[in-house]
Design a protein around this motif. Structure first.
Motif, short mmCIF file in Angstrom:
data_model
loop_
_atom_site.label_atom_id
_atom_site.label_comp_id
_atom_site.label_asym_id
_atom_site.label_seq_id
_atom_site.Cartn_x
_atom_site.Cartn_y
_atom_site.Cartn_z
N LEU A 75 0.71 -1.29 -0.21
CA LEU A 75 0.14 0.06 -0.04
C LEU A 75 0.84 1.28 -0.03
O LEU A 75 0.40 2.30 -0.72
N PHE A 76 2.11 1.28 0.80
CA PHE A 76 2.87 2.36 0.88
C PHE A 76 3.58 2.58 -0.55
O PHE A 76 3.84 3.65 -0.89
N ARG A 77 3.78 1.46 -1.04
CA ARG A 77 4.74 1.47 -2.35
C ARG A 77 3.36 1.97 -3.36
O ARG A 77 4.10 3.04 -4.09
N MET A 78 2.39 1.61 -3.50
CA MET A 78 1.58 2.23 -4.77
C MET A 78 1.04 3.55 -4.43
O MET A 78 0.61 4.26 -5.55
N THR A 79 1.16 3.96 -3.10
CA THR A 79 0.68 5.38 -2.95
C THR A 79 1.86 6.46 -2.65
O THR A 79 1.62 7.52 -2.31
N SER A 80 3.15 5.70 -2.76
CA SER A 80 4.19 6.70 -2.47
C SER A 80 4.33 7.05 -0.98
O SER A 80 4.77 8.31 -0.73
N GLY A 81 3.91 6.28 -0.07
CA GLY A 81 3.72 6.71 1.14
C GLY A 81 5.25 6.68 1.89
O GLY A 81 5.45 7.53 2.70
N ALA A 82 5.78 5.61 1.56
CA ALA A 82 7.27 5.17 2.23
C ALA A 82 8.11 6.47 1.39
O ALA A 82 8.12 6.61 0.32
N PHE A 83 9.07 6.72 2.21
CA PHE A 83 10.27 7.52 1.70
C PHE A 83 11.18 6.87 0.85
O PHE A 83 11.95 7.64 0.05
N PHE A 84 11.26 5.69 0.78
CA PHE A 84 12.27 4.89 -0.07
C PHE A 84 11.51 3.48 -0.19
O PHE A 84 10.75 2.83 0.51
N TYR A 85 11.87 3.02 -1.37
CA TYR A 85 11.29 1.79 -1.69
C TYR A 85 11.47 0.76 -1.02
O TYR A 85 10.55 -0.44 -0.79
N GLU A 86 12.38 0.58 -0.14
CA GLU A 86 12.61 -0.98 0.46
C GLU A 86 12.37 -0.73 2.05
O GLU A 86 12.88 -1.25 2.89
N ALA A 87 11.72 0.62 2.33
CA ALA A 87 11.55 1.02 3.82
C ALA A 87 10.93 -0.21 4.77
O ALA A 87 11.43 0.01 5.73
N ALA A 88 9.95 -0.80 4.17
CA ALA A 88 9.35 -1.78 5.10
C ALA A 88 10.41 -3.03 5.54
O ALA A 88 10.51 -3.38 6.64
N LYS A 89 11.33 -3.44 4.50
CA LYS A 89 12.49 -4.32 5.13
C LYS A 89 13.17 -3.60 5.85
O LYS A 89 13.49 -4.34 6.93
N TYR A 90 13.62 -2.51 5.95
CA TYR A 90 14.66 -1.83 6.82
C TYR A 90 13.82 -1.52 7.98
O TYR A 90 14.52 -1.76 9.27
N LEU A 91 12.64 -1.34 8.08
CA LEU A 91 11.83 -1.13 9.40
C LEU A 91 11.72 -2.57 10.18
O LEU A 91 11.96 -2.46 11.25
N VAL A 92 11.45 -3.57 9.36
CA VAL A 92 11.26 -4.90 9.97
C VAL A 92 12.61 -5.30 10.57
O VAL A 92 12.94 -5.71 11.85
N ILE A 93 13.76 -4.93 10.05
CA ILE A 93 15.25 -5.20 10.41
C ILE A 93 15.41 -4.31 11.77
O ILE A 93 15.83 -4.79 12.81
N LEU A 94 15.11 -3.17 11.75
CA LEU A 94 15.28 -2.16 12.82
C LEU A 94 14.45 -2.82 14.12
O LEU A 94 14.83 -2.89 15.09
N TYR A 95 13.04 -3.15 13.83
CA TYR A 95 12.26 -3.54 14.90
C TYR A 95 12.99 -4.78 15.40
O TYR A 95 12.79 -5.13 16.56
N MET A 96 13.34 -5.57 14.79
CA MET A 96 13.96 -6.97 15.04
C MET A 96 15.22 -6.65 15.98
O MET A 96 15.41 -7.25 17.00
N LEU A 97 16.09 -5.87 15.47
CA LEU A 97 17.37 -5.50 16.05
C LEU A 97 17.09 -5.02 17.52
O LEU A 97 17.71 -5.44 18.53
N LEU A 98 16.08 -4.06 17.59
CA LEU A 98 15.53 -3.61 19.00
C LEU A 98 15.36 -4.86 19.98
O LEU A 98 15.48 -4.91 20.99
N GLY A 99 14.52 -5.85 19.30
CA GLY A 99 14.16 -6.75 20.09
C GLY A 99 15.38 -7.87 20.29
O GLY A 99 15.48 -8.33 21.43
N ILE A 100 16.50 -8.02 19.50
CA ILE A 100 17.68 -8.67 19.80
C ILE A 100 18.31 -7.97 20.97
O ILE A 100 19.03 -8.76 21.74
N PHE A 101 18.70 -6.67 20.86
CA PHE A 101 19.49 -5.98 21.84
C PHE A 101 18.77 -5.92 23.22
O PHE A 101 19.37 -6.08 24.01
#
Length: 457
Positions: A75-101
Motif C-alpha cells: 500500500l505504501f509503495r503504490m501510494t508513494s507513502g514510504a520515503f524509499f522503496y525498501e522502507a518496509a524491509k529496513y523497518l522490520v530489520i530495525l524492529y527486530m534489532l531492537l528486540g535482539i538487543f
C-alpha cells in the motif's frame, strides 16, 4: 499438541479497527499526501510501543509491529507513502534489532547467523565485477535487503514463545492494512470492465502498481481472513463481517490477473484446514466441515462475480489462454528463461557467484534486457555460488528439524509454504516471505483451562 477451538474476539473493537482502516483508505485516495503522514505515524507508533514495552512483552510487540509493516508495505509503495522503496524491509530489520538487543536470541538460532555471514562475500564480488556506471549501494541493497530481513527475523524469532491468541492478534495486525489496500483498489479502479486489455497481469486493477506484489499480499489477506473465519469468529455477526472482508480481498486479488499470490493463498488455506481438522475432536470437526462448505460457497460466488466482471478473461487466464482462447506456449510468462539464465550464471561462477545483483548485470551484458529474477533460489545460486547451497540447506533443513521436535505451531506448514511458493514466483521483492518464514519458527503456547477443584472441608 493444540486442539482446534474458536477464540473469542472483542467484536466492537475489531469492527472499529476495520472501519478505521477503511477510512484510512478513503483519506489516502482523496488526499495522496496523507499516505506519508500515515507512514510516519506507523513508524513512530510502533517504535514507541517496542521501546516502552517490558522485556516480557518485547517480542510480542516486535511481532505486532513487523506484522503491521508487512501488511502495509505494498500500500505504501503504490501510494508513494514510504520515503524509499525498501522502507518496509529496513523497518522490520530495525524492529527486530531492537528486540535482539533487548531480549537476545536463542543459542540454537546460530545457523541463521551463519546464513547472514554467507551473504557478505557477494558484496565484495559485486564491488570487483560491477560496471562503474552502476549504483553499487542501490543494487546491493535491492537484492540483499530481502535475505537480510529473513535472516535477522529468523535469528530473533527462532524458538520465541508466544501464545496462540497473541499470534492470532499479530495476524490481525497484518490484515488491517491489507483491508485498507483493498478499499483503495476499489476507489482507484471501481470498474473492472473499463480497463480490460487481455489475460496478462493488469496494472490498472492493481492500483497502478505491480500486480505480482499486489496479488501476493492480497493472498496473505485471504489466508488470514480464512483463519479468522475458523478461529476468531465466535458468533454469526463476526462470521458475516469476516466473510464479506474475505470476499472483497479475494475479488481484488483475482482481478489483478496475477496467479501466483492467489494460488499460494489457496494452498495455504488447504494446508491450514488439514492441520486443524486432524487435531480436532469429532464435534469440532463437524463445525470445521460446516464452515468449510460456507467457504466453498463464498469462493464460488467470488469467482463467478470475477468471471462476469472480466467478461470471462479471468477463466482464460487461469486456463493459460490468451484473449482469443488460444493456449499460451509459456505457462511461466518468461520466468523459466530467467531461471535458466540464473543457472548459467551459477555454472559460469560456481564458487563465489556473480556477486550481489550480478544475475541482472549478466543479462544486461548478454543483451537479454535488464530483468530482475523472479526466483530467489536461482538468484541465490547465480549470485552467491556454492555459498547459496549452504544457505538453502539452512533455510530448508533448520525449520524442519525444529518442527520435528516442536509441533505446536499449527501454522508452520502454511507459513513455510507461503515462503517457498512466493520466492519461486516473486523472489523477495517484498518483505512478507522472509518475515512469514520466521513466524514458522515460533514456539506456540496454548492456554490451559483452569482446573476447578472442590474444597475439602
Amino acid at each position: 499438541m493444540f486442539k482446534h477451538k474458536i477464540i473469542k474476539e472483542n467484536q466492537v473493537q475489531y469492527i472499529m479497527l476495520v472501519l478505521m482502516h477503511i477510512l484510512l483508505a478513503v483519506f489516502i485516495y482523496f488526499l495522496p499526501l496523507f499516505s506519508k503522514f500515515y507512514f510516519i505515524s506507523v513508524v513512530i507508533f510502533f517504535l514507541v510501543r517496542i521501546v516502552s514495552a517490558s522485556n516480557n512483552n518485547k517480542s510480542k510487540e516486535v511481532i505486532y509491529a513487523c506484522c503491521y509493516v508487512i501488511g502495509s508495505e505494498v500500500l505504501f509503495r503504490m501510494t508513494s507513502g514510504a520515503f524509499f522503496y525498501e522502507a518496509a524491509k529496513y523497518l522490520v530489520i530495525l524492529y527486530m534489532l531492537l528486540g535482539i538487543f533487548s531480549t537476545g536470541v536463542s543459542k540454537k538460532s546460530y545457523p541463521y547467523f551463519i546464513f547472514l555471514l554467507l551473504l557478505i562475500p557477494s558484496i565484495f564480488v559485486a564491488y570487483m565485477r560491477m560496471d562503474y556506471d552502476s549504483n553499487l549501494r542501490t543494487n546491493i541493497a535491492f537484492v540483499l535487503s530481502g535475505p537480510v530481513c529473513l535472516g535477522i527475523s529468523a535469528l530473533y524469532l527462532y524458538d520465541k514463545r508466544i501464545t496462540l491468541n497473541d499470534l492470532l492478534q499479530a495476524l490481525k495486525y497484518l490484515s488491517l492494512p491489507i483491508i485498507s489496500m483493498t478499499i483503495y483498489l476499489f476507489l482507484y479502479n471501481p470498474s473492472i470492465k473499463n480497463v480490460l486489455k487481455g489475460t496478462q497481469s493488469n496494472f490498472e486493477t492493481s492500483g497502478g502498481f505491480g500486480p505480482n506484489q499486489v496479488a501476493t499480499i492480497l493472498g496473505v489477506g485471504m489466508f488470514i481472513l480464512s483463519v479468522r473465519l475458523f478461529m476468531k469468529s465466535s458468533n454469526l455477526s463476526l462470521k458475516i463481517v469476516n466473510g464479506i472482508i474475505l470476499g472483497l480481498i479475494s475479488f481484488r486479488g483475482i482481478v489483478t490477473f496475477s496467479r501466483g499470490g492467489i494460488m499460494t493463498a489457496i494452498l495455504m488455506i488447504l494446508i491450514f484446514l488439514t492441520i486443524i481438522y486432524r487435531n480436532a475432536s469429532r464435534t469440532q470437526r463437524s463445525k470445521i466441515v460446516y464452515t468449510f462448505f460456507v467457504l466453498i460457497i463464498l469462493g464460488t460466488a467470488v469467482w463467478t462475480i470475477s468471471s462476469s466482471q472480466t467478461e470471462g478473461l479471468i477463466d482464460k487466464r487461469y486456463a493459460n489462454q490468451d484473449k482469443s482462447g488460444r493456449e499460451k506456449e509459456d505457462l511461466s510468462t518468461g520466468r523459466v528463461d530467467l531461471f535458466i539464465s540464473d543457472l548459467e550464471g551459477f555454472i559460469n561462477y560456481p564458487f563465489l557467484g556473480a556477486g550481489a545483483n550480478g544475475a541482472k548485470e549478466l543479462r544486461l551484458k548478454n543483451n537479454a534486457g535488464l530483468k530482475a529474477s523472479h526466483n530467489e533460489i536461482s538468484r541465490l545460486l547465480s549470485e552467491h555460488g556454492i555459498f547459496a547451497i549452504i544457505m538453502l540447506l539452512i533455510l530448508i533443513v533448520k525449520p524442519l528439524l525444529y518442527h520435528f521436535n516442536n509441533r505446536r505451531n499449527l501454522f508452520f506448514y502454511a507459513f513455510l509454504c507461503f515462503w517457498f511458493a512466493t520466492i519461486n514466483h516473486s523472489a523477495m521483492r517484498i518483505a512478507a516471505p522472509g518475515f512469514i518464514y520466521a513466524l514458522a519458527l515460533l514456539d506456540i503456547k496454548y492456554e490451559k483451562r483452569p482446573l476447578h477443584r472442590k474444597r475439602i472441608v
